[in-house]
Design a protein around this motif. Structure first.
Motif, short mmCIF file in Angstrom:
data_model
loop_
_atom_site.label_atom_id
_atom_site.label_comp_id
_atom_site.label_asym_id
_atom_site.label_seq_id
_atom_site.Cartn_x
_atom_site.Cartn_y
_atom_site.Cartn_z
N SER A 64 -23.98 44.38 -21.87
CA SER A 64 -24.46 45.71 -21.24
C SER A 64 -24.09 46.77 -22.54
N LYS A 65 -23.10 46.31 -23.39
CA LYS A 65 -22.79 47.57 -24.18
C LYS A 65 -23.27 47.30 -25.66
N ARG A 66 -23.92 46.04 -25.77
CA ARG A 66 -24.54 45.91 -27.18
C ARG A 66 -25.58 46.60 -27.46
N PRO A 67 -26.02 47.06 -28.58
CA PRO A 67 -27.07 47.79 -28.94
C PRO A 67 -28.47 46.77 -28.59
N LYS A 68 -29.42 47.51 -28.20
CA LYS A 68 -30.62 46.75 -27.72
C LYS A 68 -31.36 46.33 -29.05
N GLU A 69 -31.77 45.14 -29.20
CA GLU A 69 -32.57 44.27 -30.24
C GLU A 69 -33.91 43.99 -29.98
N GLU A 70 -34.57 43.87 -30.97
CA GLU A 70 -35.97 43.44 -30.80
C GLU A 70 -35.96 41.81 -30.39
N PRO A 71 -36.65 41.44 -29.27
CA PRO A 71 -36.67 40.06 -29.09
C PRO A 71 -37.10 39.14 -29.94
N LEU A 72 -36.41 38.05 -30.28
CA LEU A 72 -36.79 37.10 -31.33
C LEU A 72 -37.92 36.27 -30.91
N ALA A 73 -38.70 35.58 -31.79
CA ALA A 73 -39.70 34.53 -31.13
C ALA A 73 -39.04 33.44 -30.99
N VAL A 74 -39.64 32.59 -30.25
CA VAL A 74 -38.82 31.16 -29.88
C VAL A 74 -39.00 30.27 -31.07
N GLU A 75 -38.00 29.73 -31.57
CA GLU A 75 -37.83 29.04 -32.75
C GLU A 75 -38.43 27.60 -32.49
N GLN A 76 -39.01 27.10 -33.48
CA GLN A 76 -39.53 25.89 -33.39
C GLN A 76 -38.22 24.80 -33.37
N SER A 77 -38.38 23.94 -32.43
CA SER A 77 -37.41 22.82 -32.21
C SER A 77 -38.02 21.25 -32.60
N ARG A 78 -39.43 21.29 -32.71
CA ARG A 78 -39.95 19.77 -32.53
C ARG A 78 -40.67 19.70 -33.89
N PRO A 79 -39.97 19.10 -35.14
CA PRO A 79 -40.31 18.99 -36.32
C PRO A 79 -41.99 18.23 -36.06
N GLU A 80 -42.09 17.35 -35.13
CA GLU A 80 -43.50 16.80 -35.07
C GLU A 80 -44.63 17.74 -34.62
N ALA A 81 -44.18 18.94 -34.33
CA ALA A 81 -45.12 19.93 -33.91
C ALA A 81 -45.28 21.40 -34.75
N LEU A 82 -44.39 21.14 -35.75
CA LEU A 82 -44.21 22.41 -36.64
C LEU A 82 -45.37 22.67 -37.44
N LEU A 83 -45.80 24.17 -37.36
CA LEU A 83 -46.85 24.70 -38.12
C LEU A 83 -46.40 25.27 -39.47
N VAL A 84 -46.65 24.64 -40.72
CA VAL A 84 -46.41 25.26 -41.89
C VAL A 84 -47.83 25.87 -42.59
N PRO A 85 -47.78 27.18 -42.82
CA PRO A 85 -49.13 27.83 -43.09
C PRO A 85 -49.48 27.12 -44.41
N GLY A 86 -50.91 26.78 -44.59
CA GLY A 86 -51.24 26.58 -45.97
C GLY A 86 -51.04 24.94 -46.13
N GLU A 87 -50.04 24.31 -45.43
CA GLU A 87 -49.63 22.83 -45.71
C GLU A 87 -49.83 21.58 -44.51
N SER A 88 -49.26 21.96 -43.53
CA SER A 88 -49.25 20.92 -42.42
C SER A 88 -49.36 21.59 -41.06
N ALA A 89 -49.61 20.54 -40.07
CA ALA A 89 -49.61 20.74 -38.49
C ALA A 89 -49.12 19.37 -37.93
N GLY A 90 -47.48 19.48 -37.66
CA GLY A 90 -46.87 18.22 -37.36
C GLY A 90 -47.10 17.01 -38.49
N LYS A 91 -47.44 15.89 -37.93
CA LYS A 91 -47.54 14.86 -38.74
C LYS A 91 -49.04 15.05 -40.01
N LEU A 92 -49.77 15.96 -39.42
CA LEU A 92 -51.00 16.06 -40.48
C LEU A 92 -50.85 17.07 -41.49
#
Length: 200
Positions: free
Chosen positions: A23-51
């Protein structure tokens, strides 16, 4: 007595380590949900999971099996796999020998597919724009009979594009395309947006 003092001291140290209460901490911008599944990770210009971009199409078939749907012409093809997560792969010949086809684009619409910082299905347009300031409109489609609109935004230099549709008054992502860097997402001979009419 000595044990009680040690317990109190340890408790104070623990409270100090935790910092201020929420309640006393300064308000922060909400963070995006971090990717926790390598098999579904999107890497721009490179890959989507195993592909990955430039992957031999036979290797894609070994991973995903035979496509459920698709379209092909002039050595270029879309393969579409339906399931919990619809996935599509655009391929063309690797070179002028026309001996093998490689992946040029990978389109995913499943909720689990995310970039490392959590961008994916249902992410608002402004959140994507904050992460990718170079995001630009690439194409607009209308459904037949025209009661729905699909907007495609691309970060050409990074190799990632996003489809958006209006939900609850704001544009939210419905699919993500990983493509070759410095190539526009619209640089395909065949369209993946069957049933949609592209506006000029």
């Amino acid at each position: 007595m000595k044990t009680s003092i040690l317990c109190i001291a340890a408790g104070l140290c623990l409270l100090a380590a935790c910092g201020q209460p929420a309640s006393k901490r300064p308000k922060e911008e909400p963070l995006a949900v971090e990717q926790s599944r390598p098999e579904a990770l999107l890497v721009p210009g490179e890959s989507a999971g195993k592909l990955h971009i430039h992957q031999d199409i036979d290797s894609v078939f070994n991973i995903l099996g035979k496509p459920d749907d698709g379209d092909a012409a002039m050595g270029k093809a879309w393969g579409i796999w339906h399931g919990e997560d619809t996935l599509a792969v655009y391929s063309s010949y690797a070179d002028s020998t026309m001996s093998r086809r490689i992946t040029r684009q990978i389109v995913v619409s499943g909720n689990d597919y995310r970039t490392a910082d959590g961008l994916g299905r249902n992410t608002p347009l402004e959140t994507v724009r904050n992460r990718f300031p170079g995001l630009q409109p690439a194409a607009t489609y209308v459904s037949d009979p025209g009661n729905d609109t699909l907007w495609v935004y691309d970060v050409e230099s990074a190799g990632i594009a996003f489809d958006f549709r209006k939900t609850g008054g704001e544009l939210r992502c419905t699919a993500v395309t990983i493509h070759e860097k410095e190539e526009p997402v619209t640089a395909t001979y065949l369209t993946i947006h069957a049933g949609w009419k592209k506006l000029p």
